[in-house]
Design a protein around this motif. Structure first.
Motif, PDB file in Angstrom:
ATOM      1  N   LYS A  56      -0.101   1.895   4.246  1.00  0.00           N
ATOM      2  CA  LYS A  56      -0.918   0.748   4.655  1.00  0.00           C
ATOM      3  C   LYS A  56      -0.129  -0.504   4.282  1.00  0.00           C
ATOM      4  CE  LYS A  56      -5.173   3.080   3.806  1.00  0.00           C
ATOM      5  NZ  LYS A  56      -5.764   3.442   2.522  1.00  0.00           N
TER       6      LYS A  56
ATOM      7  N   LYS B 169       5.299  21.228   2.969  1.00  0.00           N
ATOM      8  CA  LYS B 169       5.172  20.944   4.409  1.00  0.00           C
ATOM      9  C   LYS B 169       5.320  22.242   5.196  1.00  0.00           C
ATOM     10  CE  LYS B 169       5.200  16.542   6.051  1.00  0.00           C
ATOM     11  NZ  LYS B 169       4.052  16.021   5.646  1.00  0.00           N
TER      12      LYS B 169
ATOM     13  N   LEU C 281       8.368  19.299  -1.837  1.00  0.00           N
ATOM     14  CA  LEU C 281       7.665  18.626  -0.737  1.00  0.00           C
ATOM     15  C   LEU C 281       7.946  19.351   0.573  1.00  0.00           C
ATOM     16  CD1 LEU C 281       8.345  14.889  -1.648  1.00  0.00           C
ATOM     17  CD2 LEU C 281       6.309  16.221  -2.090  1.00  0.00           C
ATOM     18  N   LEU C 282       9.204  19.750   0.732  1.00  0.00           N
ATOM     19  CA  LEU C 282       9.563  20.477   1.956  1.00  0.00           C
ATOM     20  C   LEU C 282       8.815  21.797   2.024  1.00  0.00           C
ATOM     21  CD1 LEU C 282      13.380  20.189   2.603  1.00  0.00           C
ATOM     22  CD2 LEU C 282      11.550  19.889   4.264  1.00  0.00           C
TER      23      LEU C 282
ATOM     24  N   GLY D  84       0.794  -1.220   0.000  1.00  0.00           N
ATOM     25  CA  GLY D  84       0.000   0.000   0.000  1.00  0.00           C
ATOM     26  C   GLY D  84       0.824   1.266   0.000  1.00  0.00           C
ATOM     27  N   VAL D  85       2.101   1.167  -0.321  1.00  0.00           N
ATOM     28  CA  VAL D  85       2.932   2.361  -0.246  1.00  0.00           C
ATOM     29  C   VAL D  85       2.821   3.170  -1.532  1.00  0.00           C
ATOM     30  CG1 VAL D  85       5.339   3.110  -0.264  1.00  0.00           C
ATOM     31  CG2 VAL D  85       4.564   1.460   1.410  1.00  0.00           C
ATOM     32  N   LYS D  86       2.632   4.470  -1.351  1.00  0.00           N
ATOM     33  CA  LYS D  86       2.631   5.343  -2.530  1.00  0.00           C
ATOM     34  C   LYS D  86       3.774   6.326  -2.357  1.00  0.00           C
ATOM     35  CE  LYS D  86      -2.057   5.329  -4.197  1.00  0.00           C
ATOM     36  NZ  LYS D  86      -2.972   4.965  -3.107  1.00  0.00           N
ATOM     37  N   ILE D  87       4.509   6.513  -3.433  1.00  0.00           N
ATOM     38  CA  ILE D  87       5.681   7.382  -3.321  1.00  0.00           C
ATOM     39  C   ILE D  87       5.398   8.705  -4.027  1.00  0.00           C
ATOM     40  CG2 ILE D  87       8.152   7.582  -3.822  1.00  0.00           C
ATOM     41  CD1 ILE D  87       7.655   5.237  -1.985  1.00  0.00           C
ATOM     42  N   ASP D  88       5.629   9.772  -3.313  1.00  0.00           N
ATOM     43  CA  ASP D  88       5.486  11.091  -3.906  1.00  0.00           C
ATOM     44  C   ASP D  88       6.821  11.442  -4.541  1.00  0.00           C
ATOM     45  OD1 ASP D  88       5.108  13.713  -4.529  1.00  0.00           O
ATOM     46  OD2 ASP D  88       3.924  14.155  -2.735  1.00  0.00           O
ATOM     47  N   ARG D  89       6.854  11.528  -5.856  1.00  0.00           N
ATOM     48  CA  ARG D  89       8.133  11.709  -6.541  1.00  0.00           C
ATOM     49  C   ARG D  89       8.421  13.157  -6.915  1.00  0.00           C
ATOM     50  NH1 ARG D  89      10.962   7.482  -8.469  1.00  0.00           N
ATOM     51  NH2 ARG D  89      10.171   5.443  -7.876  1.00  0.00           N
ATOM     52  N   ARG D  90       7.601  14.048  -6.412  1.00  0.00           N
ATOM     53  CA  ARG D  90       7.897  15.450  -6.723  1.00  0.00           C
ATOM     54  C   ARG D  90       9.228  15.829  -6.071  1.00  0.00           C
ATOM     55  NH1 ARG D  90       2.458  18.141  -4.801  1.00  0.00           N
ATOM     56  NH2 ARG D  90       2.701  16.499  -3.260  1.00  0.00           N
ATOM     57  N   PRO D  91       9.904  16.868  -6.561  1.00  0.00           N
ATOM     58  CA  PRO D  91      11.202  17.216  -5.982  1.00  0.00           C
ATOM     59  C   PRO D  91      11.100  17.456  -4.474  1.00  0.00           C
ATOM     60  CG  PRO D  91      10.722  18.565  -7.907  1.00  0.00           C
ATOM     61  CD  PRO D  91       9.503  17.762  -7.655  1.00  0.00           C
ATOM     62  N   ILE D  92      12.173  17.051  -3.784  1.00  0.00           N
ATOM     63  CA  ILE D  92      12.175  17.158  -2.322  1.00  0.00           C
ATOM     64  C   ILE D  92      11.968  18.599  -1.871  1.00  0.00           C
ATOM     65  CG2 ILE D  92      13.824  17.119  -0.365  1.00  0.00           C
ATOM     66  CD1 ILE D  92      12.583  14.456  -0.668  1.00  0.00           C
TER      67      ILE D  92
ATOM     68  N   ASP E   8       1.511   6.763   1.605  1.00  0.00           N
ATOM     69  CA  ASP E   8       0.508   5.835   2.098  1.00  0.00           C
ATOM     70  C   ASP E   8       1.232   4.626   2.648  1.00  0.00           C
ATOM     71  OD1 ASP E   8      -2.227   4.084   0.496  1.00  0.00           O
ATOM     72  OD2 ASP E   8      -1.607   4.218   2.559  1.00  0.00           O
TER      73      ASP E   8
ATOM     74  N   ARG F 221       8.299  11.654   1.226  1.00  0.00           N
ATOM     75  CA  ARG F 221       8.057  10.882   0.005  1.00  0.00           C
ATOM     76  C   ARG F 221       6.942   9.838   0.130  1.00  0.00           C
ATOM     77  NH1 ARG F 221      10.105  13.144  -3.783  1.00  0.00           N
ATOM     78  NH2 ARG F 221      12.278  13.239  -4.363  1.00  0.00           N
TER      79      ARG F 221
END
Ligand code: SF4
Lengths: 475, 409
Positions: B401, A17, A13-14, A2-10, B399, B396
């Motif tokens: 789960k 946040k 993402l920072l 169930g892992v989804k990776i956000d591949r946008r540049p770090i 999710d 990164r």
């Protein structure tokens, strides 16, 4: 997995946040500014603080940056903390009849779904649709609408979705391409949306609006009275909806014979009608009759809760089964919204706010209804319909008192359009559910959703202007 | 030619020692520190602070030109024929090697210290041995084919990790896995161990597993908490790979190794995806091609030197330090050219790391590079590496789960 990776540049993402933290700091700074700023003319200190809390909640409800229910909890905390209302009054308001009515309605709907009754009715009605594609479409549309008169439209959409999805697959409709596929899912969502406005049970919006209305003005709306006022809107909208639907996408198939195999399989799997289904159905029908007859004198919540007790006495459900269906977040959200609405009203802030914002140019009841119904339809495209009510209704009620308008009318003008969200997936869960099917895109939905929203505004205002006086609703 | 020694060049000396091993001075024979080191070697710190695991006690080391002496607590490596020597330090085996878990298992059976990292193999079994399809050089002790193989529990592994981290030398725990017939490359099995170590300790975790069938498992590996991943291709030459690793060639295939490494390098932080290419099992030119391909994908090649074992003389003869040095020089240049971070793969006793290759081309780490290298060796540096890696994962991974949730029970 169930892992989804956000591949946008770090860095992005920072920044995002950081943005959240910055957002909270900025919002709380603005909140403190309003709390500490000099008192404007005509406003009490409690009123000013109530407005500060209202604005804070408004930003949180609109941005959805924290769950809606948590924003309501924040309102519950801030109202006594800033001295707008004493804390015993604040927590007392949480025991509002509307909150308990919603709780009762959730449990009743949960029992109906758990027993399998709703599913069986749905399958049986669809199964009798013959082989005409339009016939099946109309059945799904009306079925969704009728079921949404008795239980939450979100629950109906969730319940019918797998059936419609299987039908679409059974008919070999191509996701995203098939016109009939789009029609099937839109008819499901629109049926739920339009049917959901017809009674108190379609969604918890109306009880919330009635709760705010009652706490702030003492006025109320009965179960039967509401449906009498709103049913024509629902019926006209259903007709318009069907007309718009059948003209917006091409139906590429000529027969739905294959769908029957799917439905028959499901019906077969359900077996015979059980005692539980009969009994739950009977309790639901008796509850609705009681709401119509004794709703005013005994209270809707009292009847709903009594029926809940009966369900348990007859061992038709277990508490464990019901817990799945009770959305405690919504209950908290509504409790907080009622508290905030009351705080705005009792501190005089609602009147002050309405007077400053629109008092100058909204000079009569008809204009007020047109304006607030339009604003509600606009807001409800992107904001949860309960949040729209929590934001607009206290202000609107504040305005009505300035020219002696019946506050019940403005409650209708906000509660009803708040349910008519056709444009986007975030407008209402029914839309979100059908977009998840991949048969309909957000673009498709928005394109015809705008037409429906516009029609809804016109129909609502025409019914309000010409029909409501006939049934005793005076402006 | 073979007797050329590298006493003056610590970078080359490390390679030469790994290749040829060391003999012990008569006075050291029977010394507790060196008893029973055959197959395991002895860890020595060279003058440039490079840590090297030197074969000692194995048969082929008897021909080594190097001799280890001691005078009191001081050790020296000399090349008797050459007459020169250098002072070195001998690393004592970690104290936890003589300790046991509460269930009575020896920590030394569960973990092996290799300098800045310690390797733990929770299930020291490789199913390829069942089918006689194991990699022909394999010396990992995975050959205990048994109906009821030893599987160390999560608690035993946690106790071991605690002992390792208390020792203070390693700040990275490598969890490794032999071949098992599954689509996930062993990650489903390792998941509870990774999650438990991450939950209890502020240390970095590397996973040395087999490439999973689908990239989703690589996402899962990262999401679970692995800070680094190794899929060891071992040989770049396609035919030699098929001959020497018949099981892996048949079940996973060279292409999948390359695909998985390529994908992992886009997901894990720069410099944390690595693959072994064993020097000595294929011609140096082939290893160089492997280095080029891996580095162009952002993967760090790790080049262990093949240590022959009785009955497994697979080495391409003759393998000398003169042949190997250009390969390590090439490694350093390729890693640098492709701007791959060299801070992760460092201070490993059993290989010459890319950054150690710098000394072989006469370059010195200067300025910021040197500052970074020194900083990441400190305790604060290790904490910073952990913090940055954790923050990156938090940003990164959207999710968690699935496997991650199962750990929360
Ligand atoms: S995969 Fe090859 S190298 Fe790894 S344990 Fe099995 S046989 Fe040994």
């Amino acid at each position: 997995m169930g892992v989804k990776i956000d591949r946008r540049p770090i860095w992005l993402l920072l920044a995002l946040k950081g943005l959240r933290t910055f957002f909270f700091i900025a919002i709380f700074a603005a909140f403190l500014y309003v709390v500490w700023m000099p008192l404007p003319d005509g406003l009490t200190p409690e009123g000013k603080n109530a407005i500060a809390i209202f604005l804070l909640c408004l930003v949180f409800w609109v941005s959805n940056i924290i769950p809606l229910a948590v924003t309501s909890i924040l309102a519950m905390v801030l109202v006594p903390l800033l001295g707008v209302m004493p804390r015993d009054v604040v927590y007392g308001l949480f025991g509002n009849e509307a909150v308990f009515f919603i709780l009762g309605a959730f449990i009743l709907a949960g029992a109906v779904m758990h027993s399998g009754l709703s599913n069986r009715i749905a399958l049986a009605i669809m199964e009798r649709s013959g082989n005409s594609p339009k016939g099946l479409l109309l059945r799904i549309y009306l079925l969704a609408a009728i079921l949404s008169c008795f239980m939450s439209e979100h629950a109906v959409a969730a319940m019918l979705f797998p059936i419609v999805f299987e039908i679409a697959k059974g008919l070999e409709l191509r996701p995203g391409k098939s016109g009939y596929g789009k029609l099937l899912f839109l008819s499901l969502a629109w049926g739920c949306i339009i049917g959901g406005i017809a009674t108190f049970l379609g969604g918890a919006r109306v009880p919330l609006a009635v709760g705010i209305l009652k706490e702030t003005t003492g006025a109320t709306i009965g179960f039967f009275e509401y449906s009498v006022a709103v049913m024509p809107i629902a019926v006209i909208m259903l007709a318009i909806g069907y007309f718009v639907l059948t003209r917006s996408f091409k139906c590429e198939i000529t027969s739905v014979a294959k769908a029957h195999a799917v439905l028959e399989k499901r019906i077969h799997a359900m077996g015979k009608v059980t005692y539980n289904e009969y009994a739950v159905g009977a309790v639901l029908i008796l509850t609705i009759i009681a709401w119509i007859i004794w709703g005013h004198s005994r209270g809707l919540a009292t009847i709903a809760l009594f029926s809940v007790v009966v369900l348990f006495i007859l061992k038709l459900v277990r508490w464990k089964d019901i817990e799945e269906y009770v959305n405690w977040g919504i209950i908290l959200m509504y409790g907080g919204a009622i508290i905030l609405g009351t705080a705005l009203e009792q501190s005089g802030a609602a009147y002050w706010l309405a007077d400053r914002l629109v008092g100058g140019w909204i000079t009569g009841p008809l204009l007020a209804v047109a304006f607030f119904s339009f604003l509600t339809l606009l807001f409800t495209i992107g904001i949860s319909n309960a949040a729209v009510i929590a934001i607009l209704l206290p202000v609107a009620i504040g305005l009505t008192s300035s020219f002696g308008m019946n506050p019940t009318v403005v409650a209708y003008a906000i509660a009803v359009p708040a349910g008519l969200a056709f444009c986007l997936p975030m407008s209402t869960p029914a839309n979100a559910i059908i977009v998840a099917s991949n048969y309909i895109s957000v673009r498709d939905m928005a394109k015809i959703g705008i037409i429906m929203s516009l029609c809804a505004w016109i129909v609502f205002n025409l019914v309000a202007r010409y029909y409501w006086p006939l049934v005793g609703i005076q402006f | 030619m073979v007797d050329k020694v590298y006493i003056d060049n610590p970078g080359a000396l490390k390679i030469d020692l790994m290749l040829r091993g060391i003999r012990l001075d008569g006075a050291l024979e029977g010394h507790g520190l060196f008893k029973g080191r055959a197959g395991n070697g002895v860890d020595i710190i060279l003058p440039n602070d490079a840590l090297v695991n030197v074969p000692c006690g194995d048969e082929y080391t008897l021909a080594s030109p190097y001799l280890l002496h001691s005078s009191g607590k001081h050790y020296t490596i000399t090349a008797p024929k050459d007459g020169r020597g250098v002072p070195v330090k001998v690393v004592k085996p970690p104290s936890f090697y003589s300790e046991y878990t509460t269930t009575g298992k020896a920590f030394s059976d569960i973990a092996t210290l290799h300098g800045s990292y310690s390797a733990i193999t929770p299930k020291p079994v490789c199913e390829l041995f069942n089918e006689n399809a194991e990699c022909r050089y394999c010396a990992g002790g995975f050959d205990k084919v048994d109906a009821n193989p030893v599987i160390y529990t999560v608690d035993e592994v946690l106790e071991t990790a605690e002992a390792i981290l208390k020792e203070g030398t390693s700040d990275i725990i490598y969890l490794s896995m032999g071949y098992s017939d599954c689509d996930d490359g062993g990650i489903e099995f390792l998941a509870p161990y990774i999650v438990a170590i991450k939950k209890h300790f502020r240390c970095l975790v590397a996973v040395e597993a087999l490439p999973p069938k689908s990239n989703k498992w690589i996402d899962e590996t990262y999401g679970l908490g692995a800070d680094s991943v190794l899929y060891n291709l071992e040989l770049f030459d396609k035919e030699l790979f098929e001959t020497i690793c018949p099981g892996l060639a048949k079940t996973i295939g060279r292409n999948r190794y390359i695909e998985a490494l390529k994908y992992a390098a886009t997901l894990f932080p720069n410099g944390t995806v690595a693959s072994h290419l064993i020097v000595g099992l294929e011609p140096p030119g082939s290893t160089r091609q492997g280095i080029d391909m891996l580095t162009s994908m952002g993967v760090v090649p790790i080049l262990p030197i093949y240590r022959p074992q009785p009955g497994r003389a697979l080495r391409i003869e003759p393998l000398t330090t003169e042949i190997i040095i250009p390969v390590y020089r090439h490694l350093y240049k390729a890693v640098k050219e492709n701007e791959i971070n060299m801070l992760w793969v460092r201070d490993i006793s059993v290989v010459t790391t890319p950054s150690e290759g710098r000394a072989l081309i006469g370059e010195e780490s200067k300025g910021l590079t040197s500052l970074y290298e020194q900083f990441y060796k400190t305790k604060l540096g290790a904490k910073t590496a952990w913090g940055l890696s954790t923050l990156r994962r938090k940003l990164r991974v959207k999710d968690t789960k699935g496997l991650v949730d199962s750990s929360k029970n």
